[in-house]
Motif scaffolding. Sequence first.
Motif, short mmCIF file in Angstrom:
data_model
loop_
_atom_site.label_atom_id
_atom_site.label_comp_id
_atom_site.label_asym_id
_atom_site.label_seq_id
_atom_site.Cartn_x
_atom_site.Cartn_y
_atom_site.Cartn_z
N VAL A 3 -9.85 8.21 -8.57
CA VAL A 3 -8.48 7.83 -8.27
C VAL A 3 -8.31 7.70 -6.77
N THR A 4 -7.86 6.52 -6.33
CA THR A 4 -7.53 6.29 -4.93
C THR A 4 -6.19 5.61 -4.87
N ALA A 5 -5.54 5.69 -3.74
CA ALA A 5 -4.23 5.05 -3.57
C ALA A 5 -4.39 3.54 -3.63
N PRO A 6 -3.50 2.83 -4.35
CA PRO A 6 -3.59 1.38 -4.43
C PRO A 6 -3.25 0.73 -3.11
N TRP B 104 -9.98 -2.37 -13.24
CA TRP B 104 -10.36 -1.34 -12.27
C TRP B 104 -11.32 -0.38 -12.97
N THR C 270 -3.04 8.87 -16.82
CA THR C 270 -4.30 9.29 -16.20
C THR C 270 -5.40 8.28 -16.57
N VAL D 234 -2.08 4.89 -12.27
CA VAL D 234 -2.66 6.22 -12.08
C VAL D 234 -2.04 6.92 -10.87
N SER D 235 -2.01 6.22 -9.74
CA SER D 235 -1.54 6.86 -8.52
C SER D 235 -0.05 7.21 -8.58
N HIS D 236 0.71 6.51 -9.39
CA HIS D 236 2.13 6.79 -9.53
C HIS D 236 2.44 7.67 -10.74
N GLN E 81 -4.60 0.67 -10.84
CA GLN E 81 -4.61 1.69 -9.78
C GLN E 81 -3.22 2.30 -9.62
N ALA E 82 -2.21 1.43 -9.66
CA ALA E 82 -0.84 1.90 -9.46
C ALA E 82 -0.38 2.81 -10.60
#
Length: 267
Positions: free
Chosen positions: A33-36, A180, A225, A219-221, A216-217
Amino acid sequence: MLIRPLSGLILATALAGPLGASGARAQPDAPPVTAPQKPASVERLPAKLARLASMLGRDGDVRIVAFGSSSTEGAGASSPAMAYPALLERDLEERLQIGASSRRSITVINRGKGGDTSEAMARRLERDVLAERPDLVVWQTGSNDPLAGVPLERFVELTRAGILAIRATGADVVLMDQQWCSKLSGAAGAERYGEALHALAAELGVPVIRRRAMMQAWVSHGLMTPAQMIGPDGLHMTDAGYRQLAKAAAAQILVGAGLIQPSLARN
C-alpha cells in the motif's frame, strides 16, 4: 469487386505485422500500500461520448460491449452475475431509472477472455465486438502484453487500429488501464504500456477509466483493504472489488455522456 469494410481493412493492416508471444494470464500478489499519485475523485473524461449520449436520449436498447481479458471475463468472481460487466449493466439501469416498464434498456455484453494480449484481442475484435453492433465499447487492455513479451510498439499499433475500427462503425470507445498489482509493478517496463495507453488515448480523444489509480485510492482512503479487493490468487478481483469497479465505471461513462457532473461522480 469485393470491397472489405473499413474496420476489416484497419485490422488487416495492423495484423499483417509479426505476431508477438501468446498472452499468458498474470499471477501477481497483492501490492504494498502506497499513497496514490492522483486524487480519489473521478476525473472529467477528456471526450464526450456523443453516440451514447444520443442513444440514451431516446427510447430503445443501448448496447455496450465490455472487451478485455480476465478481469473483464470475471475471473475471481463468485458467479458471472458478479463480474464487472453484469454489475455495470445493473448500475447503469439504476442510475438511469430503467425498470421493467421502461421503453429504454441497457445491455452490457461480456466479451472478456482470460490471458488475452492485444494480439489475441485484435484477432477476435470483428467477431466478438463489432458484430454485436455496440453503441459503446469499454476496452480493458495493457496488462498481459508486458507479461507476455508483446513489444510496446506492437501494443500501440494494435490498440490504435482497434480504436479506429470501432469508431469506423460509429460506436464510442472508452479504455480501461492496467490493474494495480505486484506482478505488473515488478515487471520491467510494464509501466510503459500504461503510459502508452494514456498517450494514445490523449492523442485520439478517448476517455480512460483509470483503474490503477482508483484501486490505489480505494485502499489509501480506507474504502477497502487489498485482501478485500483482490482474491487469494493475488490477481483477480473479489466480488467487492468488481462491484466497486463497476460503480466507478458507470459514473465515468455517464460523465462522458454528459448526464452527470464530475462533482457528482465520486468514488
